[in-house]
Design a protein around this motif. Structure first.
Motif, PDB file in Angstrom:
ATOM      1  N   UNK A  10       0.836  -1.196   0.000  1.00 33.08           N
ATOM      2  CA  UNK A  10       0.000   0.000   0.000  1.00 33.08           C
ATOM      3  C   UNK A  10       0.871   1.246   0.000  1.00 33.08           C
ATOM      4  N   UNK A  11       0.463   2.249  -0.777  1.00 32.86           N
ATOM      5  CA  UNK A  11       1.112   3.562  -0.699  1.00 32.86           C
ATOM      6  C   UNK A  11       0.041   4.631  -0.805  1.00 32.86           C
ATOM      7  N   UNK A  12       0.182   5.694  -0.030  1.00 31.36           N
ATOM      8  CA  UNK A  12      -0.763   6.817  -0.097  1.00 31.36           C
ATOM      9  C   UNK A  12      -0.070   8.106   0.306  1.00 31.36           C
ATOM     10  N   UNK A  13      -0.429   9.191  -0.379  1.00 27.80           N
ATOM     11  CA  UNK A  13       0.074  10.502   0.014  1.00 27.80           C
ATOM     12  C   UNK A  13      -1.031  11.320   0.684  1.00 27.80           C
ATOM     13  N   UNK A  14      -2.159  10.677   0.967  1.00 24.73           N
ATOM     14  CA  UNK A  14      -3.266  11.378   1.609  1.00 24.73           C
ATOM     15  C   UNK A  14      -4.356  11.770   0.619  1.00 24.73           C
ATOM     16  N   UNK A  15      -3.982  11.990  -0.638  1.00 24.86           N
ATOM     17  CA  UNK A  15      -4.978  12.377  -1.647  1.00 24.86           C
ATOM     18  C   UNK A  15      -5.307  11.221  -2.579  1.00 24.86           C
TER      19      UNK A  15
ATOM     20  N   UNK B 171      -3.216  12.307 -11.185  1.00 27.37           N
ATOM     21  CA  UNK B 171      -3.563  11.204 -10.284  1.00 27.37           C
ATOM     22  C   UNK B 171      -4.290  10.099 -11.041  1.00 27.37           C
ATOM     23  N   UNK B 172      -5.310  10.499 -11.817  1.00 32.63           N
ATOM     24  CA  UNK B 172      -6.129   9.493 -12.513  1.00 32.63           C
ATOM     25  C   UNK B 172      -5.321   8.828 -13.629  1.00 32.63           C
TER      26      UNK B 172
ATOM     27  N   UNK C 276     -20.242   9.392  -4.769  1.00 32.92           N
ATOM     28  CA  UNK C 276     -20.827  10.728  -4.817  1.00 32.92           C
ATOM     29  C   UNK C 276     -19.787  11.739  -5.232  1.00 32.92           C
ATOM     30  N   UNK C 277     -20.231  12.974  -5.420  1.00 31.89           N
ATOM     31  CA  UNK C 277     -19.394  14.010  -6.017  1.00 31.89           C
ATOM     32  C   UNK C 277     -18.136  14.293  -5.212  1.00 31.89           C
ATOM     33  N   UNK C 278     -18.229  14.222  -3.885  1.00 32.99           N
ATOM     34  CA  UNK C 278     -17.088  14.583  -3.051  1.00 32.99           C
ATOM     35  C   UNK C 278     -16.507  13.401  -2.285  1.00 32.99           C
ATOM     36  N   UNK C 279     -16.883  12.170  -2.686  1.00 34.95           N
ATOM     37  CA  UNK C 279     -16.358  10.973  -2.018  1.00 34.95           C
ATOM     38  C   UNK C 279     -15.209  10.374  -2.839  1.00 34.95           C
ATOM     39  N   UNK C 280     -14.178   9.856  -2.156  1.00 34.26           N
ATOM     40  CA  UNK C 280     -13.100   9.183  -2.893  1.00 34.26           C
ATOM     41  C   UNK C 280     -13.667   8.103  -3.815  1.00 34.26           C
ATOM     42  N   UNK C 281     -13.100   7.975  -4.990  1.00 35.22           N
ATOM     43  CA  UNK C 281     -13.571   6.957  -5.935  1.00 35.22           C
ATOM     44  C   UNK C 281     -12.446   5.990  -6.276  1.00 35.22           C
ATOM     45  N   UNK C 282     -12.826   4.811  -6.724  1.00 45.09           N
ATOM     46  CA  UNK C 282     -11.821   3.786  -7.024  1.00 45.09           C
ATOM     47  C   UNK C 282     -11.692   3.584  -8.528  1.00 45.09           C
TER      48      UNK C 282
ATOM     49  N   UNK D 213      -8.826   7.583  -5.433  1.00 44.19           N
ATOM     50  CA  UNK D 213      -8.520   8.988  -5.717  1.00 44.19           C
ATOM     51  C   UNK D 213      -9.530   9.876  -4.987  1.00 44.19           C
ATOM     52  N   UNK D 214      -9.048  10.904  -4.336  1.00 44.76           N
ATOM     53  CA  UNK D 214      -9.934  11.890  -3.728  1.00 44.76           C
ATOM     54  C   UNK D 214     -10.264  12.958  -4.772  1.00 44.76           C
ATOM     55  N   UNK D 215     -11.539  13.219  -5.025  1.00 44.22           N
ATOM     56  CA  UNK D 215     -11.869  14.242  -6.023  1.00 44.22           C
ATOM     57  C   UNK D 215     -11.659  15.649  -5.449  1.00 44.22           C
ATOM     58  N   UNK D 216     -11.796  16.659  -6.298  1.00 43.67           N
ATOM     59  CA  UNK D 216     -11.775  18.040  -5.824  1.00 43.67           C
ATOM     60  C   UNK D 216     -13.148  18.633  -6.120  1.00 43.67           C
TER      61      UNK D 216
END
Lengths: 373, 373
Positions: free
Chosen positions: B177-182, B329-330, B348-354, B367-370
């Motif tokens: 696993x790797x993540x930078x928070x976003x 990111x994408x 949803x619009x502001x929820x992280x998507x896979x 990915x966390x959307x903006x």
């Protein structure tokens, strides 16, 4: 204004013009290219103040229609943006329409880009007139005149004329000369002309002309007191001329020598490239030690150690001589000569020496040595 | 100490080790590689404090003699210098002799380099012991585990654990696993192990391991509380482990969705690459607008204009949804999946998507959307 154009040709024209304005422009209007659409062609124009380019895309070329459905007009458009769009579209043709005076619609079947544009009248007036002294050179001769000299021009902001290639006519010959004070490159072309002249053209400008060459057989050059103009197959390039007297270099170049070394370019370049590894204390300096039996290239660094190599292929005439020089200067000079064998001619340890092709001396490279320790 | 070695093999070993110390080293002794010559092999060792590499060149390989005339010994030698020398020599073999304890003579028929050296005892002690939990992965699986996750690690100097790839065993599976928070990347491998563990390995280290791969079929990994060791065909790489709890990421990854978009990777990537040209005001952000009939990618910039493109190849299920995201990111996530078709699943619009491969969900990109404007 509207047109449908073969994407690849449009891209070629955009890349060719926009490359001179990709850096920083003091005047933001210069970040744009001007598109001038006529009944029979599209012209793409860019300038960075010092040099200007016009790329010409004809409506018909070799029985192929490159531009169709055109309504003439002129507009300014951001060079980086339009180039990126046209580069990335994956369609053979692109539609370009100015809908109102402030937006260009750039369209393919899938994509629509509405890009802000500026009125053409906001742009600088540019002079692409073909007038003044006319010189015609073969492509090969022209390329040699530039590539064998321009690298010796200074790239530091000292005297502006030293950043130039000097083009001079004595009515019998034309010479191309560049020098940064420590080295010099000159190529002479036999070419009778009515008038004497001597102009300084920024090395950057002439290098761009060489990069812009396409399928040209000949290059036409027009020189007047204000500008120099290079006429290529699909484009016209102009450059300002730098005022000021070019240094009198004629008396610097020696016409005789006391020591003469003939080397194989490839072997000599490779040897220099190896031995220079150890030139850490003195940047890129190596020592050449010559006598009739042996020619050595060496370097020494307090910090690292010492390195030595004997040339296998050489002819030397003269007494024993040691001379030290900057490897970059000598390597660039030898590469520019494009000759399997080259001749280095020396007058003494601290005197500038020349490098010439073994076969002819149309082009001469002059290098100032450094003191040997 | 002396040896004669096949130049190409020596160069390969030097390049493989010296690459980790070419930047700035706080301790100048680390600018050296250690050469350890044994009766049957040459080992080249380098460390940058965080990771260490040992390249092994065997005396005999596939009936070929790679090293001959050897007298064992150890020495420290400047990595950049010895690599440059060996790279530039044009001989099949190179002689290496330590004449006194302070100079190495490196010789071919033509060239002689006397390079200053340092006693091997001046070097740090390094631990290349193969102990701890042992994992064996196929080359392909190992490469995927790293290349599909490590780009999501942070490259900023914030929390050190976020600059790592976390490797965790729950005794049934291993996850990378790797993540930078976003954004987050995770790949799970079915692999029964006796012990649970969770370690954080700098992403830089594991990326270097992937770059060092040669003809390996398998990679052996040894994990203990101090270090992780990767055993490759011709080399051994160790890395420190970063202390600290890795963020609990399990609950972040959604297991259901309300909207599902299947796209062709190639078309989608190209569309993103075009439309992002106009995302100037908001860096690299584009908007995806989806309903069952149409999927659009668009961007808008006050300064430049607006751009829009419709996807030709897609399947969408769900109500109309607009979502904005960072194209890098994408795009990186999709490229890492190496799949012709990928699935984007939204809550949803502001929820992280896979983003997952259409065929399997061994690897998941989150990915966390903006916010959409």
């Amino acid at each position: 204004m509207k047109f449908t154009i073969v994407r690849e040709e449009f891209l070629k024209g955009l890349l060719n013009t926009s490359k001179i304005i990709l850096g920083k422009n003091s005047d933001p209007i210069l970040n744009n290219v001007r598109l001038d659409l006529f009944e029979d062609r599209l012209e793409i124009v860019a300038t960075n103040g010092e040099m200007s380019i016009k790329s010409i895309i004809l409506k018909y070329k070799d029985d192929k229609t490159l531009i169709r459905d055109l309504v003439p007009g002129s507009i300014l458009i951001n060079a980086r943006m339009i180039t990126e769009i046209i580069r990335k579209l994956d369609s053979d043709e692109v539609n370009f329409v100015i809908e109102d005076s402030s937006t260009a619609k750039i369209q393919t079947l899938k994509s629509t880009f509405n890009l802000n544009v500026i009125k053409a009248s906001e742009y600088r007036e540019l002079d692409f007139d073909e007038n003044g002294e006319k010189i015609t050179l073969s492509r090969n001769e022209f390329t040699n005149c530039i590539s064998q000299t321009s690298f010796s021009a200074s790239n530091k902001d000292n005297r502006p004329v030293l950043q130039c290639v000097n083009i001079e006519s004595d009515t019998k010959n034309i010479s191309f000369t560049a020098t940064d004070g420590a080295r010099l490159g000159r190529r002479i072309v036999e070419l009778p002309l009515e008038n004497r002249f001597s102009i300084n053209v920024p090395a950057k400008s002439v290098n761009e002309v060489v990069k812009s060459l396409n399928n040209e057989k000949e290059i036409e050059i027009f020189i007047n007191e204000k500008k120099v103009l290079f006429k290529l197959e699909d484009s016209i390039i102009t450059s300002t001329i730098v005022a000021g007297d070019y240094p009198n270099t004629k008396n610097i170049i020696p016409h005789n020598y006391f020591y003469r070394l003939e080397v194989n370019s490839n072997e000599f370049l490779k040897t220099l490239d190896r031995i220079v590894i150890f030139s850490i204390d003195r940047e890129n300096i190596v020592k050449l030690t010559m006598n009739e039996d042996e020619v050595n290239v060496s370097s020494r660094s307090q910090q690292v150690g010492d390195a030595k190599e004997s040339l296998q292929l050489f002819k030397y005439s003269g007494d024993r001589l040691q001379i030290s020089f900057n490897v970059d200067y000598v390597s660039n000079a030898i590469r520019a000569l494009k000759s399997d064998d080259v001749v280095l001619s020396f007058l003494g340890e601290m005197k500038p020496f020349t490098i010439t092709r073994k076969a002819d001396d149309k082009v001469i490279q002059l290098i100032t040595p450094v003191r040997t320790y």
